[in-house]
Enzyme design. Structure first.
Site, PDB file in Angstrom:
ATOM      1  N   CYS A  59       0.833  -1.202   0.000  1.00 10.48           N
ATOM      2  CA  CYS A  59       0.000   0.000   0.000  1.00 10.48           C
ATOM      3  C   CYS A  59       0.866   1.249   0.000  1.00 10.48           C
ATOM      4  CB  CYS A  59      -0.930  -0.016   1.208  1.00 10.48           C
ATOM      5  SG  CYS A  59      -2.085   1.390   1.263  1.00 10.48           S
TER       6      CYS A  59
ATOM      7  N   CYS B 274      -6.285  -3.966   6.844  1.00 12.89           N
ATOM      8  CA  CYS B 274      -7.428  -3.053   6.800  1.00 12.89           C
ATOM      9  C   CYS B 274      -8.581  -3.597   5.973  1.00 12.89           C
ATOM     10  CB  CYS B 274      -6.990  -1.689   6.271  1.00 12.89           C
ATOM     11  SG  CYS B 274      -6.526  -1.653   4.522  1.00 12.89           S
TER      12      CYS B 274
END
Length: 360
Positions: free
Chosen positions: A101, A197
């Site tokens: 990410c 997440c």
């Protein structure tokens, strides 16, 4: 400078945005929408990017008096992070989605868009420090070792570091919360997000099973070759794993068993005792340097997990790869994870682990 402050809706990014503003920069808050179907409310400390989080970020921006926008990067996040995560597990590797990410979203897609719009830099709430060194800006560990996030930033190159601010690197977490309370931020006591997440329930095996389906196979003793059990899919396992193996007690001799290898092509999971887990040689590819690449063999510290202990080591770069020799054996090192190299507190660079072994 004109700075985009990435605002997740948590306390760290809120204080980071405030500090950049206090430093005299022109700041715009940006919340990244990374889910195609974001939940309305957060129901635990897991996950992120809910509509509630976006609202928390907006309220902080309003209190600071800065413009605020939501940028939709859900499609790219799905492709570069989620799909990559699934593909890596399907191939028998164990990826770190936070590094992906940072590499693909926060310091590629976000930074690239910010620069294209005329901004000079991006600020985030990561706990790390950027300092000016003799060869340019350097990435260093945060002063709070319990919160240090330099490991997951080890994928940043020198050009990205030159456009990055990490305002919290010189502060402890307790200090950040106290500052948030003094500034009147409602997120001062908001729980930290943790785990992956995009798997808010924390059930990684269940998430992968929904994406990849069941693929029954064998659990095999790594020494004898004996079949000691069955599994529903090799993608549900990682090197070093002990729980959830499903081995019949009658097949054990009293010593616990661990996953020592995931053979994805054969859909087999090899298990063995703890003494088979230790390795002291790590090979890596996909090299990323936070400054000049090291020449020849160099002494470094090697960190193999986000919250792992740094181990003294030597590293030698050869073409597209690196070989890291550890001063002591480390258990549970899996292909797909990242090794991040340090020189003192400075991050030298990182590589994706492709294989492990033991020195003769």
């Amino acid at each position: 400078m004109r700075v985009v402050a990435a605002m997740s809706g948590g306390v760290d990014s809120a204080v980071a945005a405030a500090r950049v503003l206090d430093a005299g920069h022109e700041v715009v808050g940006v919340h990244l929408a990374l889910s195609r179907s974001a939940a309305t409310l957060r129901d635990s400390a897991r996950g992120c990017c809910t509509i509630e989080d976006a609202g928390d970020a907006r309220r902080v921006a309003d209190r600071l008096g800065i413009p605020f926008y939501v940028w939709d990067l859900a499609e790219r996040f799905e492709r570069d992070v989620v799909d990559d995560f699934v593909a890596e597990y399907a191939a028998g590797r164990t990826p770190n989605p936070c590094l992906r990410c940072n590499e693909s979203i926060k310091f590629a897609a976000l930074l690239d868009r910010a620069v294209a719009l005329g901004f000079d830099a991006v600020a985030t709430g990561h706990y790390a420090q950027v300092v000016d060194g003799p060869d340019g800006r350097e990435l260093h560990r945060a002063v709070d070792p319990a919160k240090d996030q330099s490991y997951v930033l080890g994928v940043l190159d020198a050009e990205q570091l030159a456009r990055s601010f990490f305002p919290l690197g010189d502060t402890t977490k307790d200090g950040v919360r106290a500052e948030a309370a003094e500034r009147g931020f409602a997120v001062a006591r908001k729980p930290d997000s943790h785990d992956i997440c995009f798997i808010p329930d924390g059930d990684t095996r269940g998430f992968l099973a929904r994406r990849l389906g069941e693929r029954p196979g064998e659990l095999v003793d790594a020494v004898s070759g004996e079949v000691v059990g069955e599994h529903a899919g090799a993608h549900g396992f990682t090197v070093g794993q002990r729980r959830g193996l499903g081995i019949e007690r009658s097949r054990l001799d009293g010593d616990p068993r661990y996953v020592v290898e995931v053979d994805a092509p054969a859909n087999r999971v090899l298990v063995g005792t703890a003494d088979l887990l230790g390795v002291d040689v790590v090979a890596g590819e996909h090299l990323r340097w936070c400054g000049p690449a090291p020449a020849g063999e160099v002494s470094v510290g090697a960190q193999l997990r986000a919250h792992g202990t740094e181990v003294p080591a030597t590293a030698r770069v050869a073409g597209e790869g690196v070989e890291v020799r550890l001063a002591e054996r480390v258990r549970g090192v899996a292909p797909g994870q990242s090794v991040v190299l340090y020189d003192g507190s400075r991050v030298v660079g990182s590589a994706t682990i492709t294989g492990t072994g033991r020195a003769a």
